[in-house]
Design a protein around this motif. Structure first.
Motif, PDB file in Angstrom:
ATOM      1  N   PHE A   1       0.837  -1.203   0.000  1.00 48.94           N
ATOM      2  CA  PHE A   1       0.000   0.000   0.000  1.00 48.94           C
ATOM      3  C   PHE A   1       0.868   1.248   0.000  1.00 48.94           C
ATOM      4  O   PHE A   1       1.971   1.263   0.569  1.00 48.94           O
ATOM      5  CB  PHE A   1      -0.911   0.030   1.233  1.00 48.94           C
ATOM      6  N   LEU A   2       0.326   2.283  -0.622  1.00 48.34           N
ATOM      7  CA  LEU A   2       0.981   3.595  -0.641  1.00 48.34           C
ATOM      8  C   LEU A   2      -0.109   4.664  -0.646  1.00 48.34           C
ATOM      9  O   LEU A   2      -1.021   4.620  -1.475  1.00 48.34           O
ATOM     10  CB  LEU A   2       1.863   3.745  -1.883  1.00 48.34           C
ATOM     11  N   VAL A   3      -0.017   5.600   0.296  1.00 48.18           N
ATOM     12  CA  VAL A   3      -0.980   6.705   0.362  1.00 48.18           C
ATOM     13  C   VAL A   3      -0.214   8.003   0.123  1.00 48.18           C
ATOM     14  O   VAL A   3       0.712   8.340   0.877  1.00 48.18           O
ATOM     15  CB  VAL A   3      -1.692   6.769   1.734  1.00 48.18           C
ATOM     16  N   ASN A   4      -0.578   8.703  -0.924  1.00 50.94           N
ATOM     17  CA  ASN A   4      -0.009  10.030  -1.143  1.00 50.94           C
ATOM     18  C   ASN A   4      -1.144  11.052  -1.165  1.00 50.94           C
ATOM     19  O   ASN A   4      -2.310  10.716  -0.925  1.00 50.94           O
ATOM     20  CB  ASN A   4       0.846  10.073  -2.413  1.00 50.94           C
ATOM     21  N   GLY A   5      -0.832  12.277  -1.454  1.00 51.57           N
ATOM     22  CA  GLY A   5      -1.860  13.310  -1.437  1.00 51.57           C
ATOM     23  C   GLY A   5      -1.469  14.502  -2.297  1.00 51.57           C
ATOM     24  O   GLY A   5      -0.297  14.687  -2.643  1.00 51.57           O
ATOM     25  N   THR A   6      -2.466  15.279  -2.631  1.00 50.19           N
ATOM     26  CA  THR A   6      -2.254  16.503  -3.416  1.00 50.19           C
ATOM     27  C   THR A   6      -3.001  17.650  -2.753  1.00 50.19           C
ATOM     28  O   THR A   6      -3.996  17.459  -2.047  1.00 50.19           O
ATOM     29  CB  THR A   6      -2.745  16.328  -4.857  1.00 50.19           C
ATOM     30  N   SER A   7      -2.482  18.858  -2.996  1.00 51.47           N
ATOM     31  CA  SER A   7      -3.112  20.071  -2.478  1.00 51.47           C
ATOM     32  C   SER A   7      -2.662  21.251  -3.325  1.00 51.47           C
ATOM     33  O   SER A   7      -1.580  21.222  -3.921  1.00 51.47           O
ATOM     34  CB  SER A   7      -2.725  20.280  -1.009  1.00 51.47           C
ATOM     35  N   HIS A   8      -3.507  22.257  -3.380  1.00 53.46           N
ATOM     36  CA  HIS A   8      -3.152  23.463  -4.147  1.00 53.46           C
ATOM     37  C   HIS A   8      -2.229  24.373  -3.359  1.00 53.46           C
ATOM     38  O   HIS A   8      -1.642  25.297  -3.936  1.00 53.46           O
ATOM     39  CB  HIS A   8      -4.410  24.234  -4.531  1.00 53.46           C
ATOM     40  N   THR A   9      -2.081  24.125  -2.068  1.00 59.19           N
ATOM     41  CA  THR A   9      -1.305  25.045  -1.234  1.00 59.19           C
ATOM     42  C   THR A   9      -0.002  24.464  -0.715  1.00 59.19           C
ATOM     43  O   THR A   9       0.869  25.215  -0.275  1.00 59.19           O
ATOM     44  CB  THR A   9      -2.149  25.496  -0.032  1.00 59.19           C
ATOM     45  N   ALA A  10       0.154  23.153  -0.721  1.00 61.07           N
ATOM     46  CA  ALA A  10       1.361  22.557  -0.154  1.00 61.07           C
ATOM     47  C   ALA A  10       1.598  21.186  -0.759  1.00 61.07           C
ATOM     48  O   ALA A  10       0.668  20.534  -1.246  1.00 61.07           O
ATOM     49  CB  ALA A  10       1.249  22.456   1.371  1.00 61.07           C
TER      50      ALA A  10
END
Length: 403
Positions: A195-204
């Motif tokens: 498993f791998l959990v990543n993330g995205t955001s417009h600010t960081a």
């Protein structure tokens, strides 16, 4: 003139020799090139420009001890090491150590997980249930921005491509905090889930979260025990149950049961019994320890994890007669036969007393007394007078008194 030209040529050649920068010897150049890390596969790879005699790769991670292993090689002569049992989200230092032409060389690769610390997912866990489904969950990082969008990827082999979560689970704020898998494929006893959990955001930038492989048979949450029955043998309550259906073909030795017995009205109202799957699925409870209102339920888990199943439906002990219909029928037959017999005996005795009162017996002379009396002498009397010395005979009658 020729002498002059030769002198000039010599001076130019000498100048070029002294002005050229010194070149290191080839034996002082590292033979390691193209060193890179695939963070998803946790695979470090590189190539050689010269033959080497000894080689190893080493990984250093925070909270972990250094681990080394010999490299493997592909058909295109690429060397690699896979550190599947390490995590990279805290960062890592990876080195390749080789010996070439008698010299030792080392190349270092420093890996850092990019992103704002504390914004990545945390508290990740997964479990399999109902044999073929799986749920995973996580919590947002303490410093995660409001618009963060997490993504979960999983794969069952390092040679497979990762697959994104098919059904995300949202919290009340619309943020992804879990994933539901409704198709796990055909089970294999050696299943390992990555498993791998990543993330995205417009600010960081959001750092990823990775894990050591999940051994699938260790994360299954079993269904409750089935077919619970309680019978009674006039001395014990015999409780039996069946093992639950599980995804993997494992021995019953890996099952661990908790039995919950509620004794209504007793001094000890709850009794918990733990039993290993290697024992028969039977529990004997003395009849003196149970009451009509006593209840039983059970749950089960894999012996080496804490994923308890839900409790089974509660079963009521009830009256022994309810579980022994043959014995109850026998008692009914006995009573049905005995009661009329007793009534008949009472009726006959009463009629005997009545007939005895209406027709009392006639008194009789006892045989013992009549047999003891002297017989009457039969003699001739002269002139109607008894002989001398004889007495006047008397009539004697013995009356037997009856009641």
């Amino acid at each position: 003139m020729a002498t002059t030209l030769d002198l000039v040529s010599f001076l130019v050649l000498l100048s070029s020799v002294y002005c050229r920068e010194p070149q290191p010897a080839q034996e002082n150049i590292s033979p390691i090139i193209n060193m890179q890390l695939d963070s998803r596969k946790k695979m470090l790879s590189w190539n050689y420009i010269r033959n080497v005699s000894e080689q190893e790769c080493v990984i250093y991670t925070p909270l972990g001890s250094p681990t080394s292993q010999p490299p493997q090689v592909t058909e295109d002569d690429t060397h690699y090491c896979i550190f599947r049992n390490h995590v990279l989200h805290r960062g890592a230092n990876l080195t390749v150590n080789v010996t070439c032409d008698g010299n030792v060389f080392q190349e270092l690769l420093v890996f850092a997980n990019p992103g704002v610390e504390g914004s990545g997912a945390m508290n990740f866990s997964c479990f399999i249930y109902n044999v073929r489904f799986m749920n995973c969950s996580w919590a947002p990082g303490s410093r995660a921005p409001a618009d963060v969008c997490y993504q979960l990827f999983w794969w069952a082999s390092l040679h497979e491509d990762e697959v994104e979560c098919p059904h995300y689970i949202m919290n009340s704020e619309g943020m992804r905090v879990g994933c539901h898998f409704d198709q796990l494929g055909k089970p294999q006893n050696m299943d390992n889930y990555f498993f791998l959990v990543n993330g995205t955001s417009h600010t960081a930038a959001i750092p990823f979260l990775d894990f050591v492989p999940f051994q699938a048979y260790k994360i299954e949450k079993y269904d409750p025990p089935t077919n619970i029955t309680i019978t009674y043998n006039r001395s014990h309550h015999i409780i039996k149950w069946d093992n639950p259906e599980i995804r993997y073909d494992l021995s019953s030795y890996v099952l661990y049961y908790e039995l919950d017995i509620q004794r209504a009205g007793g001094s000890s109202k709850t009794k918990h019994v733990f039993q290993r799957g290697q024992d028969p699925n039977v529990y004997l409870m003395p009849s003196s320890a149970a009451r009509v209102e006593s209840t039983f339920r059970a749950r089960v888990r894999y012996v080496y994890n804490d994923l308890w199943s839900e409790w089974s439906p509660t079963v009521l002990f009830g009256l022994p007669e309810e579980r022994e219909p043959r014995g109850a029928m026998f008692d009914v037959v006995v009573w049905a036969t005995a009661v009329p017999a007793l009534l008949l005996m009472c009726l006959c005795k009463r009629r005997f007393y009545r007939s005895h009162k209406l027709f009392p017996p006639i008194p009789q002379v006892k045989k013992e007394i009549t047999g003891a009396l002297m017989p009457t002498l039969e003699v001739a009397w002269d002139d109607g007078h008894p002989p001398p010395g004889s007495q006047e005979p008397e009539d004697i009658l013995m009356v037997e008194e009856t009641w």
